[in-house]
Design a protein around this motif. Structure first.
Motif, PDB file in Angstrom:
ATOM      1  N   GLY A   9       1.820   0.369   5.544  1.00  0.00           N
ATOM      2  CA  GLY A   9       2.407   1.641   5.365  1.00  0.00           C
ATOM      3  C   GLY A   9       1.246   2.578   4.569  1.00  0.00           C
ATOM      4  O   GLY A   9      -0.011   2.380   4.490  1.00  0.00           O
ATOM      5  N   LEU A  10       1.858   3.616   3.892  1.00  0.00           N
ATOM      6  CA  LEU A  10       1.120   4.670   3.228  1.00  0.00           C
ATOM      7  C   LEU A  10       1.081   4.195   1.773  1.00  0.00           C
ATOM      8  O   LEU A  10       0.373   4.829   0.955  1.00  0.00           O
ATOM      9  CB  LEU A  10       1.719   5.939   3.325  1.00  0.00           C
ATOM     10  N   SER A  11       1.824   3.047   1.279  1.00  0.00           N
ATOM     11  CA  SER A  11       1.997   2.715  -0.227  1.00  0.00           C
ATOM     12  C   SER A  11       1.906   1.179   0.027  1.00  0.00           C
ATOM     13  O   SER A  11       2.658   0.445   0.968  1.00  0.00           O
ATOM     14  CB  SER A  11       2.624   3.231  -1.143  1.00  0.00           C
ATOM     15  N   SER A  12       1.549   0.386  -1.086  1.00  0.00           N
ATOM     16  CA  SER A  12       1.901  -1.196  -1.024  1.00  0.00           C
ATOM     17  C   SER A  12       1.555  -1.423  -2.578  1.00  0.00           C
ATOM     18  O   SER A  12       0.786  -1.088  -3.265  1.00  0.00           O
ATOM     19  CB  SER A  12       0.677  -1.848  -0.018  1.00  0.00           C
ATOM     20  N   ASP A  13       2.682  -2.395  -2.963  1.00  0.00           N
ATOM     21  CA  ASP A  13       2.591  -3.152  -4.258  1.00  0.00           C
ATOM     22  C   ASP A  13       2.579  -2.037  -5.230  1.00  0.00           C
ATOM     23  O   ASP A  13       1.793  -2.204  -6.339  1.00  0.00           O
ATOM     24  CB  ASP A  13       1.271  -3.930  -4.239  1.00  0.00           C
ATOM     25  N   SER A  14       3.159  -0.893  -5.223  1.00  0.00           N
ATOM     26  CA  SER A  14       3.440   0.431  -5.866  1.00  0.00           C
ATOM     27  C   SER A  14       2.078   1.001  -6.210  1.00  0.00           C
ATOM     28  O   SER A  14       1.970   1.812  -7.000  1.00  0.00           O
ATOM     29  CB  SER A  14       3.911  -0.284  -7.348  1.00  0.00           C
ATOM     30  N   TYR A  15       0.999   0.585  -5.514  1.00  0.00           N
ATOM     31  CA  TYR A  15      -0.255   1.275  -5.206  1.00  0.00           C
ATOM     32  C   TYR A  15      -0.098   2.505  -4.229  1.00  0.00           C
ATOM     33  O   TYR A  15       0.821   2.303  -3.002  1.00  0.00           O
ATOM     34  CB  TYR A  15      -1.425   0.599  -4.941  1.00  0.00           C
ATOM     35  N   VAL A  32      -4.849   7.521   5.678  1.00  0.00           N
ATOM     36  CA  VAL A  32      -4.583   6.168   4.696  1.00  0.00           C
ATOM     37  C   VAL A  32      -3.908   4.993   5.552  1.00  0.00           C
ATOM     38  O   VAL A  32      -2.860   5.384   5.986  1.00  0.00           O
ATOM     39  CB  VAL A  32      -3.860   6.647   3.469  1.00  0.00           C
ATOM     40  N   SER A  33      -4.145   3.818   5.203  1.00  0.00           N
ATOM     41  CA  SER A  33      -3.385   2.590   5.886  1.00  0.00           C
ATOM     42  C   SER A  33      -3.416   1.446   5.122  1.00  0.00           C
ATOM     43  O   SER A  33      -4.733   0.915   4.976  1.00  0.00           O
ATOM     44  CB  SER A  33      -3.718   2.474   7.218  1.00  0.00           C
ATOM     45  N   PHE A  34      -2.507   1.018   4.539  1.00  0.00           N
ATOM     46  CA  PHE A  34      -2.251  -0.255   3.740  1.00  0.00           C
ATOM     47  C   PHE A  34      -1.909  -1.262   4.755  1.00  0.00           C
ATOM     48  O   PHE A  34      -1.396  -1.009   5.889  1.00  0.00           O
ATOM     49  CB  PHE A  34      -1.132  -0.245   2.651  1.00  0.00           C
ATOM     50  N   GLY A  35      -2.404  -2.394   4.531  1.00  0.00           N
ATOM     51  CA  GLY A  35      -1.984  -3.530   5.504  1.00  0.00           C
ATOM     52  C   GLY A  35      -3.022  -3.687   6.572  1.00  0.00           C
ATOM     53  O   GLY A  35      -2.612  -4.411   7.820  1.00  0.00           O
ATOM     54  N   THR A  36      -4.076  -3.169   6.482  1.00  0.00           N
ATOM     55  CA  THR A  36      -5.164  -3.127   7.759  1.00  0.00           C
ATOM     56  C   THR A  36      -5.875  -4.477   7.678  1.00  0.00           C
ATOM     57  O   THR A  36      -6.793  -4.914   6.694  1.00  0.00           O
ATOM     58  CB  THR A  36      -6.129  -1.845   7.519  1.00  0.00           C
ATOM     59  N   GLY A  45      -4.547  -8.391   5.206  1.00  0.00           N
ATOM     60  CA  GLY A  45      -4.722  -6.822   5.210  1.00  0.00           C
ATOM     61  C   GLY A  45      -5.385  -6.354   3.748  1.00  0.00           C
ATOM     62  O   GLY A  45      -5.312  -6.950   2.656  1.00  0.00           O
ATOM     63  N   GLY A  46      -5.857  -5.053   3.982  1.00  0.00           N
ATOM     64  CA  GLY A  46      -6.292  -4.371   2.772  1.00  0.00           C
ATOM     65  C   GLY A  46      -5.919  -3.035   3.140  1.00  0.00           C
ATOM     66  O   GLY A  46      -5.247  -2.687   3.876  1.00  0.00           O
ATOM     67  N   LEU A  47      -6.534  -2.128   2.135  1.00  0.00           N
ATOM     68  CA  LEU A  47      -6.274  -0.850   2.270  1.00  0.00           C
ATOM     69  C   LEU A  47      -7.634   0.166   3.098  1.00  0.00           C
ATOM     70  O   LEU A  47      -8.857  -0.560   2.595  1.00  0.00           O
ATOM     71  CB  LEU A  47      -6.273  -0.080   0.981  1.00  0.00           C
ATOM     72  N   SER A  48      -7.407   0.504   3.956  1.00  0.00           N
ATOM     73  CA  SER A  48      -8.416   1.497   4.643  1.00  0.00           C
ATOM     74  C   SER A  48      -8.164   2.926   4.697  1.00  0.00           C
ATOM     75  O   SER A  48      -6.776   3.502   4.692  1.00  0.00           O
ATOM     76  CB  SER A  48      -8.440   1.180   6.122  1.00  0.00           C
TER      77      SER A  48
END
Length: 332
Positions: A9-15, A32-36, A45-48
């Protein structure tokens, strides 16, 4: 406080990521893509972040941490793994700034410049603290990574905020301050342990306005089937960690007046228990501690752990309050 950025998604773990894409056509633009999966340092996954236009101003693209309340006397270290996506046409290095911002005034309290390359590296802002002169004030802050200087694809993963003193007072019913409750499920609900619990419970307060209460109404005979778990933290070489929490049994009819409880430090990945402590608790408040826990000698790589208090051995109501994790330098 740990964030793995594995949720899509567009946010993850409150980041979250902020990009100054409004206004002038020359402003920064990106996706922006979290979980990539491609952006994972480890895990799924991570943030791209793909910047397709840059204004040359680093703070026009920011990775923003959750807000945290800076405690007087505490020192905080923020770290995140980062790299550029290696591909033709990409820069081999991009400058970034890691900074601690006041959430209300946007004042920068401390900052550190670093270069991001195509090789994974940890960006850190060490020893950030509440400013002198604000001891009597409530100060909320955010760590930010500013990386909007150039068109690039950035990968981020495994962010941590590690206070040298990490405390939780359990006063709010809407926030567990990173603590979690685990109840083992075997798939047979009628045979599993059963527990009800609440944060912010007035009757569970050792001090302040609330605490954490857990009522175990059915047990399996195995104590770890019900657990209070601390936030995940990274064990650093050369550090000694101590976990303490105030605990008692709730007084009342049908309650035990004494029981044994166990607290331990457990590896989050391989489930190895590194150190444990057993203690008898009563209806009188006392502090339960796991002292001087450390990363095993000779163990390389990143070691993630949780402190756990297990309470599944007996039917009881337990009260917990004022949990703290401290870190100190180990003697050479």
């Amino acid at each position: 406080m740990y964030a793995g950025f594995e949720t899509f998604g567009l946010s993850s773990d409150s980041y979250s990521v902020w990009i100054n894409g409004s206004g002038s056509p020359a402003n920064t633009k990106g996706t922006v893509s979290f979980g990539t999966a491609a952006a994972a340092f480890s895990g799924a996954g991570g943030l791209s972040v793909v910047l397709t236009r840059a204004a040359g101003v680093d703070w026009h693209a920011q990775l923003v941490s959750p807000r945290l309340k800076l405690l007087t006397g505490s020192i905080y270290t923020f770290c995140v793994w980062a790299r550029l996506k290696p591909r033709p046409g990409q820069d081999t290095s991009a400058q970034a700034t890691v900074a601690l911002y006041d959430s209300s005034t946007s004042v920068v309290y401390t900052w550190h410049k670093a270069n991001i390359t195509a090789t994974w590296q940890q960006l850190c802002l060490p020893r950030a603290a509440k400013p002198e002169g604000q001891a009597g004030k409530t100060t909320w802050a955010e760590f930010k990574v500013n990386f909007g200087t150039a068109v690039n694809t950035f990968y981020f993963d495994h962010a941590t905020i590690r206070p040298d003193i990490m405390s939780a007072n359990f006063e709010s019913s809407s926030s567990s301050e990173g603590y979690r409750v685990y109840v083992r499920s075997s798939g047979n609900a009628s045979a599993d342990a059963q527990v009800s619990y609440a944060f912010g419970a007035r009757e569970a307060a050792y001090s302040g306005g609330g605490g954490f209460t857990a009522t175990v109404t059915r047990v399996t005979g195995i104590d770890w089937h019900v657990q209070l778990m601390s936030p995940r933290l990274e064990l650093l070489t050369g550090k000694l960690y101590t976990f303490c929490i105030w605990v008692r049994l709730a007084p009342g009819p049908g309650q035990d007046t004494s029981t044994r409880i166990t607290a331990y430090l457990q590896d989050s990945t391989i489930q190895t228990v590194y150190v444990r402590h057993l203690q008898n608790i009563t209806i009188t408040w006392q502090q339960l501690c796991v002292p001087h826990a450390a990363k095993p000698k000779g163990q390389g790589g990143v070691t993630w752990v949780e402190f756990k208090v297990v309470m599944g051995a007996a039917v009881n109501t337990y009260h917990f309050d004022q949990a703290v994790i401290t870190a100190e330098e180990a003697l050479p």
